[in-house]
Structures are given as C-alpha cells and as structure tokens.
Design a protein around this motif. Structure first.
Motif, PDB file in Angstrom:
ATOM      1  N   HIS A  64      78.158  72.343  70.095  1.00 18.47           N
ATOM      2  CA  HIS A  64      76.952  72.251  70.920  1.00 18.47           C
ATOM      3  C   HIS A  64      76.277  73.610  71.004  1.00 18.47           C
ATOM      4  N   ARG A  65      75.002  73.580  71.380  1.00 15.70           N
ATOM      5  CA  ARG A  65      74.232  74.804  71.601  1.00 15.70           C
ATOM      6  C   ARG A  65      74.588  75.346  72.978  1.00 15.70           C
ATOM      7  N   ASP A  66      74.602  76.644  73.107  1.00 14.38           N
ATOM      8  CA  ASP A  66      74.805  77.294  74.397  1.00 14.38           C
ATOM      9  C   ASP A  66      73.445  77.812  74.850  1.00 14.38           C
ATOM     10  N   ASP A  67      72.829  77.107  75.778  1.00 14.52           N
ATOM     11  CA  ASP A  67      71.483  77.443  76.235  1.00 14.52           C
ATOM     12  C   ASP A  67      71.486  78.193  77.564  1.00 14.52           C
ATOM     13  N   ASP A  68      72.631  78.794  77.931  1.00  7.19           N
ATOM     14  CA  ASP A  68      72.715  79.511  79.202  1.00  7.19           C
ATOM     15  C   ASP A  68      71.735  80.675  79.284  1.00  7.19           C
ATOM     16  N   ASP A  69      71.538  81.381  78.172  1.00  7.71           N
ATOM     17  CA  ASP A  69      70.630  82.527  78.154  1.00  7.71           C
ATOM     18  C   ASP A  69      69.633  82.348  77.014  1.00  7.71           C
TER      19      ASP A  69
ATOM     20  N   GLU B  89      69.161  84.945  74.270  1.00  7.21           N
ATOM     21  CA  GLU B  89      70.213  85.149  73.269  1.00  7.21           C
ATOM     22  C   GLU B  89      70.782  83.792  72.855  1.00  7.21           C
ATOM     23  N   PRO B  90      70.070  83.076  71.960  1.00  6.80           N
ATOM     24  CA  PRO B  90      70.542  81.753  71.559  1.00  6.80           C
ATOM     25  C   PRO B  90      71.927  81.825  70.907  1.00  6.80           C
ATOM     26  N   ALA B  91      72.729  80.818  71.219  1.00  7.72           N
ATOM     27  CA  ALA B  91      74.102  80.824  70.733  1.00  7.72           C
ATOM     28  C   ALA B  91      74.609  79.394  70.558  1.00  7.72           C
ATOM     29  N   VAL B  92      75.760  79.292  69.905  1.00  8.29           N
ATOM     30  CA  VAL B  92      76.404  77.996  69.693  1.00  8.29           C
ATOM     31  C   VAL B  92      77.891  78.113  69.991  1.00  8.29           C
ATOM     32  N   MET B  93      78.507  76.978  70.240  1.00  5.97           N
ATOM     33  CA  MET B  93      79.964  76.891  70.366  1.00  5.97           C
ATOM     34  C   MET B  93      80.478  76.229  69.094  1.00  5.97           C
ATOM     35  N   VAL B  94      81.448  76.872  68.451  1.00  7.44           N
ATOM     36  CA  VAL B  94      81.985  76.385  67.180  1.00  7.44           C
ATOM     37  C   VAL B  94      83.437  75.985  67.387  1.00  7.44           C
ATOM     38  N   GLY B  95      83.783  74.786  66.909  1.00 11.21           N
ATOM     39  CA  GLY B  95      85.143  74.282  67.005  1.00 11.21           C
ATOM     40  C   GLY B  95      85.885  74.477  65.697  1.00 11.21           C
ATOM     41  N   PHE B  96      87.202  74.670  65.795  1.00 14.01           N
ATOM     42  CA  PHE B  96      88.056  74.860  64.631  1.00 14.01           C
ATOM     43  C   PHE B  96      89.236  73.903  64.729  1.00 14.01           C
ATOM     44  N   PRO B  97      89.397  73.010  63.764  1.00 10.79           N
ATOM     45  CA  PRO B  97      90.490  72.044  63.831  1.00 10.79           C
ATOM     46  C   PRO B  97      91.860  72.721  63.806  1.00 10.79           C
ATOM     47  N   GLY B  98      92.761  72.194  64.621  1.00  7.42           N
ATOM     48  CA  GLY B  98      94.142  72.657  64.614  1.00  7.42           C
ATOM     49  C   GLY B  98      94.379  73.972  65.332  1.00  7.42           C
ATOM     50  N   ARG B  99      93.441  74.441  66.110  1.00  6.07           N
ATOM     51  CA  ARG B  99      93.615  75.702  66.834  1.00  6.07           C
ATOM     52  C   ARG B  99      93.720  75.428  68.327  1.00  6.07           C
ATOM     53  N   SER B 100      94.560  76.183  68.999  1.00  3.11           N
ATOM     54  CA  SER B 100      94.693  76.001  70.450  1.00  3.11           C
ATOM     55  C   SER B 100      93.464  76.530  71.183  1.00  3.11           C
ATOM     56  N   ASP B 101      92.863  77.603  70.658  1.00  8.55           N
ATOM     57  CA  ASP B 101      91.620  78.130  71.231  1.00  8.55           C
ATOM     58  C   ASP B 101      90.458  77.518  70.462  1.00  8.55           C
ATOM     59  N   ASN B 102      90.321  76.213  70.590  1.00  7.63           N
ATOM     60  CA  ASN B 102      89.478  75.401  69.718  1.00  7.63           C
ATOM     61  C   ASN B 102      88.014  75.816  69.653  1.00  7.63           C
TER      62      ASN B 102
ATOM     63  N   PRO C 173      74.214  71.311  66.398  1.00  6.59           N
ATOM     64  CA  PRO C 173      75.460  70.532  66.440  1.00  6.59           C
ATOM     65  C   PRO C 173      75.593  69.660  65.195  1.00  6.59           C
ATOM     66  N   GLY C 174      76.796  69.644  64.651  1.00  8.11           N
ATOM     67  CA  GLY C 174      77.074  68.876  63.444  1.00  8.11           C
ATOM     68  C   GLY C 174      77.069  69.713  62.182  1.00  8.11           C
ATOM     69  N   ASP C 175      76.470  70.915  62.233  1.00  6.70           N
ATOM     70  CA  ASP C 175      76.511  71.808  61.075  1.00  6.70           C
ATOM     71  C   ASP C 175      77.942  72.290  60.856  1.00  6.70           C
TER      72      ASP C 175
END
Length: 77
Positions: free
Chosen positions: A33-38, A41-54, A8-10
């Motif tokens: 944030h990191r997605d630690d559900d599985d 298969e490590p994963a992250v959630m990435v946000g994009f400014p100004g998008r409805s599907d943020n 997070p923060g990258d």
C-alpha cells in the motif's frame, strides 16, 4: 516519473537485497500500500514473502534513484 509512480501490486526485484545500508541476497517484494501520512514525502510499504519483518517502508525518491541506477527492477501491476 510522477511522484506516485509506485502503486500497490507492483513487484520489485532488489538485485542487491532490500537494505539501504548493506548489500544482501537478491529479493522480491511487492508494494502492499501507499503511505500517505506525509504528502511531501511520498512512500510505499513493501512486503517480502517469508520474512518475520514482512513490511518495510521506502520513499518514492529512493526507489526512483535505485531504479535509474539499475539496483532494482519494477514490474508494474
């Protein structure tokens, strides 16, 4: 790189857009944030400014491949 090298923060510069399937305009996203559900298969959630599907979901393995291939650049926070 370690499996949880993306934190997070990258900031991520997507040179060819943020889609896995087609090229698009250059975009900047940030890891929210990191997605630690599985743990297998490590994963992250990435946000994009100004998008409805943020928030979009990315696996660490695909981000590593894109980073090695030069289609993204990561500024670590």
């Amino acid at each position: 790189m370690k499996q949880d090298d993306y934190k997070p923060g990258d900031l991520i510069l997507f040179f060819q857009g943020n889609s896995r399937f087609e090229e698009g305009p250059e975009e900047i996203g940030w890891i929210v944030h990191r997605d630690d559900d599985d743990p297998s298969e490590p994963a992250v959630m990435v946000g994009f400014p100004g998008r409805s599907d943020n928030l979009l979901h990315y696996y660490d393995v695909e981000l590593r491949e894109w980073e090695k291939g030069g289609t993204i650049e990561v500024k670590r926070g």
